[in-house]
Design a protein around this motif. Structure first.
Motif, PDB file in Angstrom:
ATOM      1  N   GLN A   1       0.817  -1.208   0.000  1.00  0.00           N
ATOM      2  CA  GLN A   1       0.000   0.000   0.000  1.00  0.00           C
ATOM      3  C   GLN A   1       0.853   1.261   0.000  1.00  0.00           C
ATOM      4  O   GLN A   1       0.334   2.350  -0.247  1.00  0.00           O
ATOM      5  CB  GLN A   1      -0.946  -0.005   1.195  1.00  0.00           C
ATOM      6  CG  GLN A   1      -2.000  -1.078   1.087  1.00  0.00           C
ATOM      7  CD  GLN A   1      -2.964  -1.056   2.256  1.00  0.00           C
ATOM      8  OE1 GLN A   1      -2.893  -0.203   3.116  1.00  0.00           O
ATOM      9  NE2 GLN A   1      -3.879  -2.000   2.270  1.00  0.00           N
TER      10      GLN A   1
ATOM     11  N   ALA B   1       3.647   2.624  -5.245  1.00  0.00           N
ATOM     12  CA  ALA B   1       2.807   2.749  -6.439  1.00  0.00           C
ATOM     13  C   ALA B   1       3.671   2.452  -7.660  1.00  0.00           C
ATOM     14  O   ALA B   1       4.794   2.937  -7.775  1.00  0.00           O
ATOM     15  CB  ALA B   1       2.213   4.143  -6.542  1.00  0.00           C
TER      16      ALA B   1
ATOM     17  N   PRO C   1      -7.571   1.888  -6.111  1.00  0.00           N
ATOM     18  CA  PRO C   1      -6.575   1.566  -5.067  1.00  0.00           C
ATOM     19  C   PRO C   1      -6.959   2.129  -3.698  1.00  0.00           C
ATOM     20  O   PRO C   1      -6.657   1.521  -2.669  1.00  0.00           O
ATOM     21  CB  PRO C   1      -5.289   2.233  -5.569  1.00  0.00           C
ATOM     22  CG  PRO C   1      -5.508   2.505  -7.001  1.00  0.00           C
ATOM     23  CD  PRO C   1      -6.977   2.647  -7.202  1.00  0.00           C
ATOM     24  N   LEU C   2      -7.644   3.255  -3.687  1.00  0.00           N
ATOM     25  CA  LEU C   2      -8.057   3.863  -2.415  1.00  0.00           C
ATOM     26  C   LEU C   2      -9.180   3.055  -1.772  1.00  0.00           C
ATOM     27  O   LEU C   2      -9.225   2.902  -0.546  1.00  0.00           O
ATOM     28  CB  LEU C   2      -8.481   5.310  -2.640  1.00  0.00           C
ATOM     29  CG  LEU C   2      -7.431   6.195  -3.332  1.00  0.00           C
ATOM     30  CD1 LEU C   2      -7.988   7.583  -3.593  1.00  0.00           C
ATOM     31  CD2 LEU C   2      -6.145   6.242  -2.538  1.00  0.00           C
TER      32      LEU C   2
ATOM     33  N   ARG D   1      -7.873  -0.005  -0.087  1.00  0.00           N
ATOM     34  CA  ARG D   1      -7.346   0.315   1.244  1.00  0.00           C
ATOM     35  C   ARG D   1      -8.459   0.587   2.250  1.00  0.00           C
ATOM     36  O   ARG D   1      -8.201   0.864   3.400  1.00  0.00           O
ATOM     37  CB  ARG D   1      -6.462   1.557   1.174  1.00  0.00           C
ATOM     38  CG  ARG D   1      -5.202   1.360   0.437  1.00  0.00           C
ATOM     39  CD  ARG D   1      -4.383   2.612   0.554  1.00  0.00           C
ATOM     40  NE  ARG D   1      -3.297   2.584  -0.400  1.00  0.00           N
ATOM     41  CZ  ARG D   1      -2.528   3.613  -0.652  1.00  0.00           C
ATOM     42  NH1 ARG D   1      -2.712   4.740  -0.020  1.00  0.00           N
ATOM     43  NH2 ARG D   1      -1.564   3.508  -1.522  1.00  0.00           N
TER      44      ARG D   1
ATOM     45  N   ILE E   1     -11.450   9.827   0.333  1.00  0.00           N
ATOM     46  CA  ILE E   1     -11.203   9.698  -1.108  1.00  0.00           C
ATOM     47  C   ILE E   1     -11.567  11.011  -1.811  1.00  0.00           C
ATOM     48  O   ILE E   1     -10.800  11.510  -2.645  1.00  0.00           O
ATOM     49  CB  ILE E   1     -11.996   8.510  -1.701  1.00  0.00           C
ATOM     50  CG1 ILE E   1     -11.443   7.190  -1.141  1.00  0.00           C
ATOM     51  CG2 ILE E   1     -11.936   8.515  -3.229  1.00  0.00           C
ATOM     52  CD1 ILE E   1     -12.259   5.961  -1.498  1.00  0.00           C
TER      53      ILE E   1
ATOM     54  N   ARG F   1      -8.989  13.683  -1.030  1.00  0.00           N
ATOM     55  CA  ARG F   1      -7.767  13.441  -1.793  1.00  0.00           C
ATOM     56  C   ARG F   1      -7.953  13.872  -3.251  1.00  0.00           C
ATOM     57  O   ARG F   1      -7.076  14.495  -3.841  1.00  0.00           O
ATOM     58  CB  ARG F   1      -7.397  11.963  -1.718  1.00  0.00           C
ATOM     59  CG  ARG F   1      -5.935  11.735  -1.947  1.00  0.00           C
ATOM     60  CD  ARG F   1      -5.566  10.314  -1.714  1.00  0.00           C
ATOM     61  NE  ARG F   1      -5.380  10.037  -0.301  1.00  0.00           N
ATOM     62  CZ  ARG F   1      -4.652   9.048   0.171  1.00  0.00           C
ATOM     63  NH1 ARG F   1      -4.052   8.232  -0.668  1.00  0.00           N
ATOM     64  NH2 ARG F   1      -4.520   8.842   1.456  1.00  0.00           N
TER      65      ARG F   1
ATOM     66  N   ARG G   1      -3.546   7.929 -11.001  1.00  0.00           N
ATOM     67  CA  ARG G   1      -3.955   6.902 -10.037  1.00  0.00           C
ATOM     68  C   ARG G   1      -2.848   6.651  -9.013  1.00  0.00           C
ATOM     69  O   ARG G   1      -3.102   6.548  -7.814  1.00  0.00           O
ATOM     70  CB  ARG G   1      -4.305   5.618 -10.792  1.00  0.00           C
ATOM     71  CG  ARG G   1      -4.700   4.464  -9.902  1.00  0.00           C
ATOM     72  CD  ARG G   1      -5.155   3.247 -10.678  1.00  0.00           C
ATOM     73  NE  ARG G   1      -4.227   2.876 -11.738  1.00  0.00           N
ATOM     74  CZ  ARG G   1      -4.550   2.153 -12.791  1.00  0.00           C
ATOM     75  NH1 ARG G   1      -5.778   1.697 -12.944  1.00  0.00           N
ATOM     76  NH2 ARG G   1      -3.663   1.865 -13.710  1.00  0.00           N
TER      77      ARG G   1
ATOM     78  N   SER H   1      -2.793   7.842  -4.761  1.00  0.00           N
ATOM     79  CA  SER H   1      -2.574   6.930  -3.642  1.00  0.00           C
ATOM     80  C   SER H   1      -1.490   7.449  -2.693  1.00  0.00           C
ATOM     81  O   SER H   1      -1.258   6.855  -1.649  1.00  0.00           O
ATOM     82  CB  SER H   1      -2.262   5.519  -4.135  1.00  0.00           C
ATOM     83  OG  SER H   1      -1.055   5.495  -4.838  1.00  0.00           O
TER      84      SER H   1
ATOM     85  N   PRO I   1       1.900   7.524  -2.552  1.00  0.00           N
ATOM     86  CA  PRO I   1       2.800   6.455  -2.109  1.00  0.00           C
ATOM     87  C   PRO I   1       4.035   6.976  -1.389  1.00  0.00           C
ATOM     88  O   PRO I   1       4.398   8.146  -1.515  1.00  0.00           O
ATOM     89  CB  PRO I   1       3.196   5.800  -3.432  1.00  0.00           C
ATOM     90  CG  PRO I   1       3.168   6.929  -4.410  1.00  0.00           C
ATOM     91  CD  PRO I   1       1.980   7.770  -3.984  1.00  0.00           C
TER      92      PRO I   1
END
Length: 170
Positions: A3, A6, A26-27, A30, A37, A40, A74, A78, A80
């Motif tokens: 997680q 990325a 991906p969110l 998690r 979300i 973000r 994407r 996330s 990363p």
């Protein structure tokens, strides 16, 4: 650990989803709350410059460069701790490539995260590499930190590994 990493592959897939679903997938994996979300997305949407009409499109309705931009978006959504990119500018036009480079530099400097970028674009590598690992047939042949990188050595290695009469990046 997965997680926190990325990966942006060179050939991207949206898994039959719309762009919006692919961005948030991906969110959702998690199990982030919907509000997180959306927050973000609001933080990143202007920076990523994704046209609203893309959001309802599927992979079949996007060009190669558009799919690549969605994959990059994407990955950045996330947020990363490690970012891996395989030929991130290969399908992008010059404007998007420059935007991407600036976006990556800004993100890296703000988050201080490691980024590994695989590229055949020597100009790109010369401008932005802080460490270079040259692979020959999948094996590390040369490693150096910036500014000690010998670009002339890299050019020579590329010429040696090409068929006779072919020049790299003519």
């Amino acid at each position: 650990l997965r997680q926190q990493i990325a990966l942006v592959p060179q050939e991207t897939r949206l898994l039959g989803m719309t762009v919006q679903d692919a961005l948030f997938y991906p969110l959702r994996l998690r199990q982030l709350p919907k509000a997180d979300i959306q927050n973000r997305w609001h933080r990143w949407s202007d920076v990523l410059d994704l046209p609203p009409e893309w959001l309802d499109r599927t992979e079949a309705l996007l060009s190669g460069g558009q799919k690549q931009w969605v994959a990059i978006a994407r990955a950045l959504l996330s947020e990363p701790q490690i970012l891996l990119l395989d030929e991130p500018t290969s399908a992008l036009d010059l404007g998007r490539s420059q935007t991407l480079i600036q976006l990556l530099l800004d993100y890296q400097s703000q988050q201080n995260i490691p980024m590994v970028i695989s590229t055949h674009n020597l100009d790109f590598a010369q401008q932005y590499a802080t460490k270079l690992i040259y692979l020959n047939h999948g094996r590390p042949e040369y490693q150096q930190n910036y500014p000690e990188i010998s670009w002339a050595n890299i050019h020579q290695r590329l010429k040696v590994n090409l068929a006779p009469g072919i020049e790299p990046w003519d």
